[in-house]
Design an enzyme around this catalytic site. Structure first.
Site, PDB file in Angstrom:
ATOM      1  N   CYS A  56       8.761  -1.721   2.053  1.00 40.34           N
ATOM      2  CA  CYS A  56       8.079  -1.226   0.849  1.00 40.34           C
ATOM      3  C   CYS A  56       9.022  -0.552  -0.137  1.00 40.34           C
ATOM      4  CB  CYS A  56       6.946  -0.277   1.223  1.00 40.34           C
ATOM      5  SG  CYS A  56       5.594  -1.125   2.074  1.00 40.34           S
ATOM      6  N   HIS A 114      -3.107  -4.033 -12.617  1.00 40.00           N
ATOM      7  CA  HIS A 114      -2.079  -4.882 -13.215  1.00 40.00           C
ATOM      8  C   HIS A 114      -1.032  -4.058 -13.960  1.00 40.00           C
ATOM      9  CE1 HIS A 114      -5.146  -7.926 -12.386  1.00 40.00           C
ATOM     10  NE2 HIS A 114      -4.116  -8.742 -12.269  1.00 40.00           N
ATOM     11  N   GLU A 120      -4.992  -1.088   1.027  1.00 38.88           N
ATOM     12  CA  GLU A 120      -3.867  -1.905   0.563  1.00 38.88           C
ATOM     13  C   GLU A 120      -4.043  -3.342   1.037  1.00 38.88           C
ATOM     14  OE1 GLU A 120      -0.084  -0.350   1.753  1.00 38.88           O
ATOM     15  OE2 GLU A 120      -0.128   1.199   0.218  1.00 38.88           O
TER      16      GLU A 120
END
Length: 119
Positions: A11, A56, A95
């Site tokens: 990550c 986004h 997630e």
């Protein structure tokens, strides 16, 4: 998309998720409406204060360390203080289908308590 600075796993690299947010509200049932909260009103508020601004986007533009936990603290504060949602009980940020973070009102109280002591 986001990356986790200082993290030693995968990550640390730029990646994205299909986030899902659960919002739980706990209050008395309104005798007039028979509801705790009008889902259409709650959905509109969540879209306005969380989905539209963050969807986004590059989350590192908003968070120093965009972990799900840090995002939940921000979302709680937005819903409580900016959107004036009453009776917030719990937020869960997914997630993936199996990975999520959860923040309850009790956990949030400890966060606010620490922030108040530090200010």
């Amino acid at each position: 998309a986001h990356l986790l600075p200082g993290y030693e796993g995968d990550c640390r690299n730029l990646h994205g998720h299909e986030w899902m947010l659960d919002v739980s509200v706990k209050k008395r049932v309104n005798k007039k409406t028979g509801m705790v909260v009008d889902f259409s009103v709650l959905k509109k508020v969540v879209n306005e204060f969380i989905i539209t601004p963050f969807d986004h986007s590059y989350l590192n533009d908003y968070f120093v360390n965009p972990t799900a936990e840090n995002m939940l603290i921000c979302f709680w504060e937005l819903l409580m203080f900016d959107a004036h949602v009453k009776g917030l009980e719990e937020l869960v940020l997914w997630e993936t289908a199996t990975s999520f973070a959860k923040l309850s009102k009790y956990g949030m109280l400890s966060v606010l308590s620490k922030r108040l002591k530090n200010s």
